[in-house]
Design a protein around this motif. Structure first.
Motif, PDB file in Angstrom:
ATOM      1  N   ASP A 235      18.766  20.270 -13.950  1.00 18.46           N
ATOM      2  CA  ASP A 235      18.358  20.772 -12.631  1.00 18.46           C
ATOM      3  C   ASP A 235      19.027  19.956 -11.539  1.00 18.46           C
ATOM      4  O   ASP A 235      19.425  18.806 -11.755  1.00 18.46           O
ATOM      5  CB  ASP A 235      16.829  20.703 -12.476  1.00 18.46           C
ATOM      6  CG  ASP A 235      16.349  21.604 -11.337  1.00 18.46           C
ATOM      7  OD1 ASP A 235      17.043  22.593 -11.023  1.00 18.46           O
ATOM      8  OD2 ASP A 235      15.285  21.309 -10.762  1.00 18.46           O
ATOM      9  N   HIS A 237      18.749  19.564  -7.027  1.00 14.90           N
ATOM     10  CA  HIS A 237      18.199  19.998  -5.737  1.00 14.90           C
ATOM     11  C   HIS A 237      18.877  19.225  -4.609  1.00 14.90           C
ATOM     12  O   HIS A 237      19.223  18.054  -4.774  1.00 14.90           O
ATOM     13  CB  HIS A 237      16.685  19.744  -5.672  1.00 14.90           C
ATOM     14  CG  HIS A 237      15.877  20.768  -6.409  1.00 14.90           C
ATOM     15  ND1 HIS A 237      15.240  21.804  -5.793  1.00 14.90           N
ATOM     16  CD2 HIS A 237      15.629  20.905  -7.740  1.00 14.90           C
ATOM     17  CE1 HIS A 237      14.605  22.543  -6.708  1.00 14.90           C
ATOM     18  NE2 HIS A 237      14.839  22.019  -7.905  1.00 14.90           N
ATOM     19  N   HIS A 269      11.417  19.465 -13.539  1.00 20.10           N
ATOM     20  CA  HIS A 269      12.031  20.765 -13.836  1.00 20.10           C
ATOM     21  C   HIS A 269      12.957  20.672 -15.055  1.00 20.10           C
ATOM     22  O   HIS A 269      12.914  21.517 -15.947  1.00 20.10           O
ATOM     23  CB  HIS A 269      12.819  21.283 -12.631  1.00 20.10           C
ATOM     24  CG  HIS A 269      11.946  21.577 -11.443  1.00 20.10           C
ATOM     25  ND1 HIS A 269      12.440  21.979 -10.229  1.00 20.10           N
ATOM     26  CD2 HIS A 269      10.600  21.521 -11.295  1.00 20.10           C
ATOM     27  CE1 HIS A 269      11.434  22.151  -9.381  1.00 20.10           C
ATOM     28  NE2 HIS A 269      10.310  21.876 -10.004  1.00 20.10           N
TER      29      HIS A 269
HETATM   30 MG    MG Z   1      14.404  22.930  -9.801  1.00 16.56          MG
END
Ligand code: MG
Length: 385
Positions: A235, A237, A269
């Motif tokens: 993941d 971000h 995540h």
């Molecule tokens: Mg995420």
């Protein structure tokens, strides 16, 4: 009939090189297996878990619940039992004393012994000894006697007593510091104690090799495959001003935070995706679609809880998590202990089975310029056959 169980797990584990009750065993600790068996017995209304001071500080909060009171033990087993007994509610009919290091106890045995204690006053699970026992009385190892095997049973726990029987015994032997079990004191106090036939599987973990046996027996009991499944998660971000920074379920003081439909916790995540990967159940986006109003700003620990529920429904057992965060800022090393602790709680793993590491991206790409934080994770688990 109401029962209160006292699980003693305050020992130092001198023969194992550490407290055996907290060794990892199929995704949880030894003592949690014992605890779990008691929590499945309807008559057990309360459990008093007795830990050493250091374990109480380290793990007490995670193990405590509405039904589980966690307290500090004494310097001997008997003192720990006394401390535990002081917390037994007045209205308990039967008290069950159990060794935390007997993870293979079953709800059925617990129930049978509780019922016998209610009827007879005192009862314990036991098995006829398999080997012929010898009395060896001196250092030269000469045998001095061979007791008749047919009369010998090996005592286990939970040893169960009607409340007043144990209360009277502990008072009568108030100055006694040590006893390998409570039953011998109850017997000396003049009470009759009954044996409930048990299984040899309910042994006490004493030597390192006992862990391998316990794991094999539990796997068989749960119908778990011997072949682990591995899942991978990734993941990333964006890191922006004006957002709180959540990493691994921990809020970290920093000028920037991760942008996302949820709280943007890349660690949770990636780790949740790794578990879903090993389960073969896609990715978290399928269950928590980004952009859906109902999940806006959702705490990522709720996503993890949902994934763990799926794991439970599949009767899977998580073995370990390995997490690599890629971040230029902030420095994560000071936050490792807290993040590891939180991951171990959220994913139901002993701390030793959670690995965490952080890398920079050497100034390369968006990650290297500090515009984002990324995370890779793998999860290994065993699934039911
Ligand atoms: Mg995420």
């Amino acid at each position: 009939m109401k029962c209160c169980a006292v699980i003693v797990a305050a020992g130092s584990g001198s023969r194992m090189g550490g407290p055996k009750q907290f060794l990892p065993l199929l995704g949880r600790s030894v003592v949690e297996w014992s605890l779990d068996a008691f929590l499945k017995v309807p008559e057990v209304e309360q459990v008093v878990l007795v830990l050493s001071r250091s374990d109480l500080e380290k793990r007490g909060r995670d193990l405590a619940s509405q039904k589980v009171l966690v307290i500090e033990g004494g310097s001997t087993r008997l003192e720990s039992v006394r401390n535990g007994f002081r917390e037994v509610p007045e209205d308990a009919d039967v008290v069950a004393i159990h060794d935390g290091a007997r993870p293979l106890i079953t709800p059925e045995i617990i129930q049978a012994v509780i019922e016998e204690a209610q009827a007879s006053g005192a009862a314990l699970p036991a098995v006829p000894v398999r080997d012929t026992l010898k009395k060896v009385a001196n250092k030269q190892l000469w045998i001095t006697a061979t007791p008749a095997r047919s009369l010998l049973w090996a005592a286990q726990t939970p040893q169960c007593y009607r409340r007043e029987v144990l209360a009277e015994t502990l008072e009568k032997f108030a100055s006694q510091k040590e006893a390998t079990d409570e039953s011998q004191l109850v017997e000396r106090a003049g009470h009759k104690v009954k044996v409930v036939p048990s299984t040899a599987e309910n042994f006490k973990i004493t030597y390192p090799e006992d862990m391998a046996v316990s794991e094999a027996l539990l796997k068989r009991r749960m119908g778990l495959s011997d072949r682990p499944a591995v899942g991978f998660g990734f993941d990333i971000h964006k890191l922006v001003v004006g957002r709180p920074l959540w990493l691994g379920g921990v809020k970290i003081e920093h000028a920037k935070g991760l942008l996302g439909h949820s709280d943007g916790d890349v660690i949770l995540h990636a780790a949740a995706d790794a578990v879903l990967g090993a389960l073969g159940e896609g990715e978290i986006g399928l269950f928590f679609p980004p952009g859906e109003a109902s999940t806006k700003g959702i705490e990522s620990r709720k996503i993890v809880a949902e994934v763990m529920e799926k794991l439970k429904n599949r009767r899977g057992s998580l073995l370990n998590l390995d997490v690599t965060v890629v971040a230029e800022e902030p420095k994560l090393a000071p936050h490792y202990p807290k993040i590891k602790e939180t991951l171990s709680t959220l994913f139901g793993l002993p701390p030793e089975r959670v690995n965490l590491k952080a890398k920079t991206h050497e100034g390369l790409d968006a990650l290297g310029q500090g515009l984002a934080i990324g995370c890779y994770a793998t999860a290994t688990l065993l699934l039911a056959n």
